[in-house]
Write a protein that holds these residues in place. Structure first.
Motif, short mmCIF file in Angstrom:
data_model
loop_
_atom_site.label_atom_id
_atom_site.label_comp_id
_atom_site.label_asym_id
_atom_site.label_seq_id
_atom_site.Cartn_x
_atom_site.Cartn_y
_atom_site.Cartn_z
N GLY A 252 -22.35 -10.50 59.19
CA GLY A 252 -22.86 -9.70 60.29
C GLY A 252 -24.18 -9.05 59.93
N GLU A 264 -24.30 -14.70 59.09
CA GLU A 264 -23.81 -14.32 60.41
C GLU A 264 -22.30 -14.31 60.40
N CYS A 287 -11.78 -11.30 65.45
CA CYS A 287 -12.37 -12.32 66.30
C CYS A 287 -11.38 -12.75 67.37
N ASN A 301 -15.56 -15.40 69.54
CA ASN A 301 -16.36 -14.17 69.52
C ASN A 301 -15.76 -13.23 68.49
N LYS A 303 -16.73 -10.02 65.09
CA LYS A 303 -17.66 -9.27 64.27
C LYS A 303 -16.92 -8.50 63.20
N GLU A 305 -16.78 -4.75 61.44
CA GLU A 305 -17.11 -3.36 61.80
C GLU A 305 -16.95 -2.47 60.58
N TYR A 333 -26.78 7.35 67.03
CA TYR A 333 -27.18 5.98 66.73
C TYR A 333 -26.02 5.20 66.11
N GLN A 336 -23.12 4.45 68.54
CA GLN A 336 -23.39 3.41 69.53
C GLN A 336 -23.68 2.05 68.89
N HIS A 337 -23.64 1.98 67.56
CA HIS A 337 -23.97 0.76 66.85
C HIS A 337 -22.89 -0.29 67.09
N ASP A 338 -23.30 -1.52 67.38
CA ASP A 338 -22.35 -2.58 67.68
C ASP A 338 -21.40 -2.89 66.53
N ASN A 339 -21.85 -2.69 65.31
CA ASN A 339 -21.04 -3.06 64.15
C ASN A 339 -20.51 -1.86 63.38
N ILE A 341 -17.75 1.51 63.80
CA ILE A 341 -16.71 2.20 64.56
C ILE A 341 -16.44 3.54 63.91
#
Length: 570
Positions: A252, A264, A287, A301, A303, A305, A333, A336-339, A341
């Motif tokens: 990630g 990735e 996933c 799909n 990721k 975290e 920040y 709100q980060h996608d990766n 929690i």
């Protein structure tokens, strides 16, 4: 034979290489907030946060009519005082509480041999996958028999396949099997009668065998390492998802947090997706994988975290104005980060940790067992100031512990890499020894070895450490000894570099070692396997004996019972 296959939807959560990191650890991030560089610390990971996030993901999956599976890709043993003190008991309790569905065996589960795995299997409430571990010729005289255990999915020697699990998802079977490093004997202490066989051949045979039953949806839980997973995905068709471990790859994009990107998430090779979730309980991977009726993947799909607490520790002296503003922006920040929690600790799992294990660990961290009157230096290869002051004492501790337990030991050899740090003067605790100085819970063994092989082992280890005539594997192999003295001449031909090799005898004198005389030695089980230049030790008489005493056990006993001019009992 399965007929009329149908599509299925699975949400899979995964962790790997947790290494007894049950508590959160501090993690320093590198952020850029409106042109200002910040380096805040956050409380990262831990089993209680993993438990919270897993429950959230499971609830979401159920609401969306998806099957939920939670797996561990190996190496839960070693790493912290929770393992040094409790061996595998804390791991089994914590993994049970975490709700793991299944786990693949890692190499560090076998650092102490097969017996701790048997004890672990007695305690866990989930199956352990070890699809290329051949137990068919296991000695039936063992008290810790593994072959035939219902919760151990090992190698099926007659079929040359892994024993696999079948998970029924909405009346559709999904096959899951596990593989681990086939060179296990090189890096762990698996019993000689239970070898690991070739992982790739096992994978090919297993997939074919699964497909013959009509099952076309296959998942592998692997402890082969990231490159091994990539190679397998290139060579073996039919595996839709490989959940990996061993190499601690955090897939990630975390570059905006100051963490280098390695891959990735869900790297696709051919028709196989590969996932791995870092290490040390820092992250949780998950996933959603949807299968078509024909077994192909229609949607993937997912990721990794990072799981963190809500507080940030920021050095505000580095900020010039608007301190609170930047602090709040950094917190927002991350939230709100996608990766990332931000999550609370699960109260049930945290209570188990607090009630059962943390008090004993904290006590170890407070209990002073000795005072060192001056700094003690550790260096792997001697320099102009001399060699390690600690490693020879560790070797000496092996002799005292083994003799205390009824073995008559003449000498000990210990590799420099087994000692991890120097010691500063002042008080030291059990935690300093077991958690920092000698953190690897590797057992100590005894063996009988002819004098000529002692010389060969010493030379091989030094050649390896110094790359002298061989392609070495690192300076950690350099040998430190007790009751041996010798000179090494690096300019001599290979095989003749150890000269003036002597042993300190029981009548308190130095005596030249005789090539054909058999002497009694002690080393770690790692060294006894002949790794990193110590090949000659494998020429031992018989097979040697591996005890249940670790390096730290021996050194702690030594400090408490054999005071000397540098270490003083408190």
């Amino acid at each position: 034979m399965i007929k009329n296959n149908k599509p299925v939807k699975i949400t899979l959560a995964h962790i790997n290489d947790t290494h007894s990191y049950f508590e959160p650890q501090p993690l320093q991030l590198q952020l850029n907030i409106d042109g200002i560089n910040l380096s805040p610390y956050v409380s990262n990971g831990g089993f209680s946060r993993i438990a919270t996030r897993v429950k959230q993901l499971k609830s979401i999956a159920i609401q969306n009519n998806r099957e939920f599976i939670f797996v561990h890709a190996g190496d839960c043993f070693q790493g912290t005082l929770f393992f040094s003190l409790f061996k595998g008991k804390a791991n089994s309790d914590m993994l049970n509480a975490l709700g793991i569905d299944l786990m693949t065996i890692g190499n560090h589960e076998l650092d102490m041999g097969n017996e701790p795995v048997a004890t672990f299997l007695d305690r866990i409430k989930f199956p352990l996958l070890a699809g290329n571990w051949d137990l068919s010729k296991e000695l039936n005289t063992k008290s810790h028999q593994l072959n035939g255990r219902s919760n151990l999915f090992s190698y099926q020697s007659h079929e040359q396949t892994a024993r696999w699990m079948t998970r029924i998802v909405d009346n559709e079977p999904v096959a899951i099997f596990g593989l681990s490093i086939d060179k296990m004997a090189d890096i762990a202490n698996v019993d000689i009668d239970t070898p690991f066989v070739d992982a790739f051949n096992t994978a090919i045979n297993t997939v074919k065998s699964i497909q013959k039953t009509g099952i076309n949806k296959i998942i592998l839980i692997s402890h082969l390492g990231f490159e091994g997973d990539r190679e397998l995905a290139n060579k073996v068709d039919g595996i839709s998802l490989i959940v990996g471990g061993h190499t601690h790859v955090l897939q990630g994009d975390f570059t905006d947090l100051g963490i280098k990107k390695e891959s990735e998430y869900g790297l696709r090779i051919n028709d196989t997706y590969i996932v791995q979730a870092g290490c040390h309980s820092q992250a949780l991977g998950h996933c959603e994988i949807d299968f078509n009726a024909d077994g192909s993947v229609s949607t993937f799909n997912g990721k990794n975290e990072l799981l963190i607490g809500r507080r940030l520790c920021v050095d505000k002296t580095l900020l010039t104005t608007h301190d609170d503003q930047y602090y709040e922006k950094a917190r927002l920040y991350l939230a709100q980060h996608d990766n990332v929690i931000v999550c609370k600790k699960d109260p049930q799992l945290q209570s188990l940790l607090l009630d059962k294990y943390i008090p004993k660990v904290r006590q170890l961290q407070k209990t002073v067992i000795a005072t060192i009157t001056e700094d003690m230096r550790h260096i792997r290869i001697p320099d102009l100031k001399g060699g390690s002051e600690i490693a020879p004492l560790v070797a000496e501790s092996f002799v005292h512990m083994m003799n205390h337990n009824g073995h008559q030991i003449d000498f000990a050899i210990h590799n420099a890499g087994g000692v991890r740090t120097s010691l500063n003067s002042g008080n030291i605790t059990v935690a300093d020894i077991a958690g920092k100085l000698l953190p690897f819970v590797v057992p100590i063994g005894v063996y009988r070895l002819k004098g000529k092989y002692i010389a060969q082992a010493l030379e091989g280890a030094i050649n390896n450490a110094t790359n002298n005539g061989v392609i070495g594997s690192g300076s950690g192999s350099y040998p430190y000894t007790h009751n041996l003295k010798f000179n090494y001449h690096g300019d001599h031909p290979i095989g003749k570099r150890i000269v003036e090799l002597s042993i300190y005898t029981k009548d308190n004198r130095w005596q030249s070692i005789d090539d054909e005389t058999v002497y009694y030695g002690s080393s770690s089980a790692y060294t006894m396997k002949g790794k990193e230049g110590y090949d000659a030790i494998t020429m031992m008489e018989d097979e040697g004996v591996i005890t249940q005493h670790s390096m730290a056990d021996c050194f702690i006993y030594f400090i408490k019972n054999i005071p000397n001019n540098l270490i003083l009992k408190v």
